[in-house]
Design a protein around this motif. Structure first.
Motif, PDB file in Angstrom:
ATOM      1  N   LYS A 203      36.231   1.722   4.609  1.00  0.00           N
ATOM      2  CA  LYS A 203      37.066   1.307   3.645  1.00  0.00           C
ATOM      3  C   LYS A 203      38.391   2.336   3.677  1.00  0.00           C
ATOM      4  N   PRO A 204      39.484   1.598   3.269  1.00  0.00           N
ATOM      5  CA  PRO A 204      40.811   2.116   3.212  1.00  0.00           C
ATOM      6  C   PRO A 204      40.877   3.019   1.717  1.00  0.00           C
ATOM      7  N   VAL A 205      41.360   4.258   1.757  1.00  0.00           N
ATOM      8  CA  VAL A 205      41.876   5.034   0.429  1.00  0.00           C
ATOM      9  C   VAL A 205      42.453   4.307  -0.440  1.00  0.00           C
ATOM     10  N   LYS A 206      42.147   4.013  -1.795  1.00  0.00           N
ATOM     11  CA  LYS A 206      42.844   3.168  -2.602  1.00  0.00           C
ATOM     12  C   LYS A 206      44.442   3.901  -3.098  1.00  0.00           C
ATOM     13  N   HIS A 207      44.570   5.222  -3.138  1.00  0.00           N
ATOM     14  CA  HIS A 207      45.787   5.876  -3.493  1.00  0.00           C
ATOM     15  C   HIS A 207      45.957   7.096  -2.831  1.00  0.00           C
ATOM     16  N   PRO A 208      46.200   6.852  -1.203  1.00  0.00           N
ATOM     17  CA  PRO A 208      46.285   7.909  -0.371  1.00  0.00           C
ATOM     18  C   PRO A 208      47.599   8.889  -0.499  1.00  0.00           C
ATOM     19  N   ILE A 209      48.710   8.243  -1.233  1.00  0.00           N
ATOM     20  CA  ILE A 209      49.852   9.000  -1.267  1.00  0.00           C
ATOM     21  C   ILE A 209      49.973   9.392  -2.796  1.00  0.00           C
ATOM     22  N   GLU A 210      50.398  10.667  -2.964  1.00  0.00           N
ATOM     23  CA  GLU A 210      50.812  10.962  -4.246  1.00  0.00           C
ATOM     24  C   GLU A 210      51.923  10.577  -4.954  1.00  0.00           C
ATOM     25  N   LYS A 211      52.223   9.284  -5.129  1.00  0.00           N
ATOM     26  CA  LYS A 211      53.209   8.441  -5.391  1.00  0.00           C
ATOM     27  C   LYS A 211      54.200   9.275  -6.416  1.00  0.00           C
ATOM     28  N   ARG A 212      53.880  10.107  -7.562  1.00  0.00           N
ATOM     29  CA  ARG A 212      54.823  10.664  -8.207  1.00  0.00           C
ATOM     30  C   ARG A 212      55.205  12.005  -7.516  1.00  0.00           C
ATOM     31  N   GLY A 213      54.452  12.325  -6.524  1.00  0.00           N
ATOM     32  CA  GLY A 213      55.089  13.501  -5.920  1.00  0.00           C
ATOM     33  C   GLY A 213      56.117  13.235  -4.781  1.00  0.00           C
ATOM     34  N   ILE A 214      56.398  12.157  -4.520  1.00  0.00           N
ATOM     35  CA  ILE A 214      57.337  11.766  -3.305  1.00  0.00           C
ATOM     36  C   ILE A 214      58.654  12.179  -3.730  1.00  0.00           C
ATOM     37  N   ARG A 215      59.341  12.764  -2.897  1.00  0.00           N
ATOM     38  CA  ARG A 215      60.578  13.290  -3.240  1.00  0.00           C
ATOM     39  C   ARG A 215      61.638  12.968  -1.926  1.00  0.00           C
ATOM     40  N   ALA A 216      62.907  12.752  -2.124  1.00  0.00           N
ATOM     41  CA  ALA A 216      63.917  12.708  -1.294  1.00  0.00           C
ATOM     42  C   ALA A 216      64.390  14.017  -1.158  1.00  0.00           C
ATOM     43  N   ILE A 217      64.391  14.631   0.157  1.00  0.00           N
ATOM     44  CA  ILE A 217      64.905  16.258   0.408  1.00  0.00           C
ATOM     45  C   ILE A 217      66.042  16.318   1.192  1.00  0.00           C
ATOM     46  N   THR A 218      66.411  15.302   1.993  1.00  0.00           N
ATOM     47  CA  THR A 218      67.489  15.531   2.818  1.00  0.00           C
ATOM     48  C   THR A 218      68.175  14.203   3.143  1.00  0.00           C
ATOM     49  N   PHE A 219      69.587  14.209   3.431  1.00  0.00           N
ATOM     50  CA  PHE A 219      70.127  13.102   4.132  1.00  0.00           C
ATOM     51  C   PHE A 219      70.700  13.605   5.406  1.00  0.00           C
ATOM     52  N   VAL A 220      70.511  13.073   6.499  1.00  0.00           N
ATOM     53  CA  VAL A 220      70.910  13.746   7.716  1.00  0.00           C
ATOM     54  C   VAL A 220      71.457  12.522   8.764  1.00  0.00           C
ATOM     55  N   ARG A 221      72.213  12.718   9.641  1.00  0.00           N
ATOM     56  CA  ARG A 221      72.837  12.133  10.577  1.00  0.00           C
ATOM     57  C   ARG A 221      72.571  12.602  11.846  1.00  0.00           C
ATOM     58  N   GLY A 222      71.913  11.955  12.831  1.00  0.00           N
ATOM     59  CA  GLY A 222      71.436  12.683  14.104  1.00  0.00           C
ATOM     60  C   GLY A 222      72.099  12.043  15.313  1.00  0.00           C
ATOM     61  N   SER A 223      71.841  12.566  16.508  1.00  0.00           N
ATOM     62  CA  SER A 223      72.517  12.080  17.615  1.00  0.00           C
ATOM     63  C   SER A 223      72.345  10.504  18.011  1.00  0.00           C
ATOM     64  N   ASN A 224      71.380  10.100  17.310  1.00  0.00           N
ATOM     65  CA  ASN A 224      71.468   8.400  17.435  1.00  0.00           C
ATOM     66  C   ASN A 224      72.236   7.552  16.634  1.00  0.00           C
ATOM     67  N   THR A 225      73.130   8.497  15.808  1.00  0.00           N
ATOM     68  CA  THR A 225      74.259   8.078  15.136  1.00  0.00           C
ATOM     69  C   THR A 225      73.752   7.082  13.701  1.00  0.00           C
ATOM     70  N   ASP A 226      72.347   6.951  13.359  1.00  0.00           N
ATOM     71  CA  ASP A 226      71.827   6.371  12.438  1.00  0.00           C
ATOM     72  C   ASP A 226      71.813   7.536  11.232  1.00  0.00           C
ATOM     73  N   VAL A 227      71.656   7.078  10.178  1.00  0.00           N
ATOM     74  CA  VAL A 227      71.608   8.165   8.856  1.00  0.00           C
ATOM     75  C   VAL A 227      70.170   7.827   8.271  1.00  0.00           C
ATOM     76  N   THR A 228      69.533   9.036   8.021  1.00  0.00           N
ATOM     77  CA  THR A 228      68.256   8.825   7.382  1.00  0.00           C
ATOM     78  C   THR A 228      68.130   9.589   6.170  1.00  0.00           C
ATOM     79  N   LEU A 229      67.636   9.050   4.886  1.00  0.00           N
ATOM     80  CA  LEU A 229      67.023   9.840   3.833  1.00  0.00           C
ATOM     81  C   LEU A 229      65.656  10.464   4.162  1.00  0.00           C
ATOM     82  N   GLY A 230      65.712  11.588   4.008  1.00  0.00           N
ATOM     83  CA  GLY A 230      64.123  12.333   4.468  1.00  0.00           C
ATOM     84  C   GLY A 230      63.323  12.404   3.421  1.00  0.00           C
ATOM     85  N   PHE A 231      62.145  12.237   3.402  1.00  0.00           N
ATOM     86  CA  PHE A 231      61.259  12.179   2.135  1.00  0.00           C
ATOM     87  C   PHE A 231      60.103  12.983   2.382  1.00  0.00           C
ATOM     88  N   TYR A 232      59.729  13.755   1.415  1.00  0.00           N
ATOM     89  CA  TYR A 232      58.405  14.547   1.456  1.00  0.00           C
ATOM     90  C   TYR A 232      57.443  13.732   0.969  1.00  0.00           C
TER      91      TYR A 232
END
Length: 315
Positions: A203-232
């Motif tokens: 059986k899969p877990v119904k709510h495996p992610i603490e949705k209210r706890g998800i946070r955006a913690i950084t915005f980075v651009r790496g050597s691949n030249t795309d930009v990512t919003l990093g989440f905790y």
């Protein structure tokens, strides 16, 4: 015209870690909630020389010969960020294609804003027993090698007849990617492996992610030249309950790394998972991390150190 407070990549300071890592640490100084981040469509500032245009066309022609069903997917281009009254506004434009990114990301030395810079997400998933989820890429399938966080990809948006009418919710993309790449199972210990071998239903877990706890913690651009919003991503499951999604087509194995200070330091300083302690013991192979996960780890470590991220368990 974008207003004066909007920062472009040219104003992102370079990190001391990674190959070519830039971030907006002066903009995102604390973890941001779902309602604190908004994407806005704006005019594109992207342009290519005729030579580059021809190169992209040639590349895509060859791709189609190899894979006739290949789709040159449209992507949202990062244009700038602005923090206004506690809300992070991310400005994106919609005139780029995957093929442009694929060719230009290998070109060194162009100005930062001369790349297509598609918008992506990276999730740092953490189990309640203190493990961070990474994957080792399968070079037979993925167009990249090395290590990455499990739960990363291009941000998806809504189009009708080729016209973008909604830039989409980037937290939704983060959730979708987490589920696409991870299985969360309602079962403990070795039973997981046994049950899958004997094809019993787990059986899969119904709510495996603490949705209210998800946070955006950084915005980075790496050597691949795309930009990512990093989440905790705080999970509600322990390390025994997670594995790669059975439909995963990117990784050959999941690596569950202890969230200890020494592991974080090692990953940041060496840019690799080698020497870190995982569920299975110390990792001996040199699994090189891309810039994006390094940027997300750096933000996680800084914010955890300041008490802005509270973890369930720290090794």
């Amino acid at each position: 015209k974008m207003n004066e407070k909007i920062l472009t990549l040219d104003e992102a300071p370079r990190s001391k870690y990674g190959k070519e890592l830039y971030d907006f640490r002066n903009v995102i100084t604390h973890p941001l909630k779902w309602e604190d981040v908004e994407l806005l469509l704006t005019e594109s500032t992207f342009s290519m020389t005729d030579d580059l245009k021809n190169e992209v066309e040639e590349f895509w022609k060859k791709e189609l010969e190899k894979r006739p069903t290949a789709f040159d997917a449209p992507k949202l281009r990062f244009e700038g960020v602005e923090l206004d009254n506690g809300t992070l506004f991310v400005y994106v434009s919609d005139k780029i294609k995957y093929s442009q990114h694929n060719v230009l990301r290998n070109k060194k030395g162009l100005p930062l804003m001369a790349y297509p810079t598609p918008t992506t997400i990276d999730n740092l998933q953490e189990t309640i027993d203190g493990y961070l989820l990474f994957g080792e890429r399968d070079t037979g399938i993925s167009d990249q090698s090395g290590g990455a966080v499990v739960g990363a990809g291009f941000h998806e948006f809504k189009q009708k007849k080729g016209i973008t009418f909604y830039p989409g919710g980037i937290f939704d993309t983060a959730l979708t990617e987490a589920h696409e790449e991870t299985e969360y199972m309602d079962i403990f210990g070795t039973a997981v492996k046994v049950a899958i071998k004997e094809t019993e239903y787990v059986k899969p877990v119904k709510h495996p992610i603490e949705k209210r706890g998800i946070r955006a913690i950084t915005f980075v651009r790496g050597s691949n030249t795309d930009v990512t919003l990093g989440f905790y991503f705080p999970l509600t499951v322990v390390s025994d309950q997670v594995d790669l999604n059975r439909n995963n087509k990117e990784f050959k194995r999941m690596l569950k790394i202890k969230n200890s200070e020494s592991n974080l330091e090692l990953m940041l300083e060496t840019g690799s998972l080698r020497g870190t302690e995982s569920v299975e013991g110390v990792i001996n192979s040199n699994i090189v991390l891309a810039d994006h996960p390094i940027g997300v780890l750096e933000a996680y470590r800084n914010m955890r150190g300041k008490g802005l991220i509270k973890v369930s368990y720290q090794h």
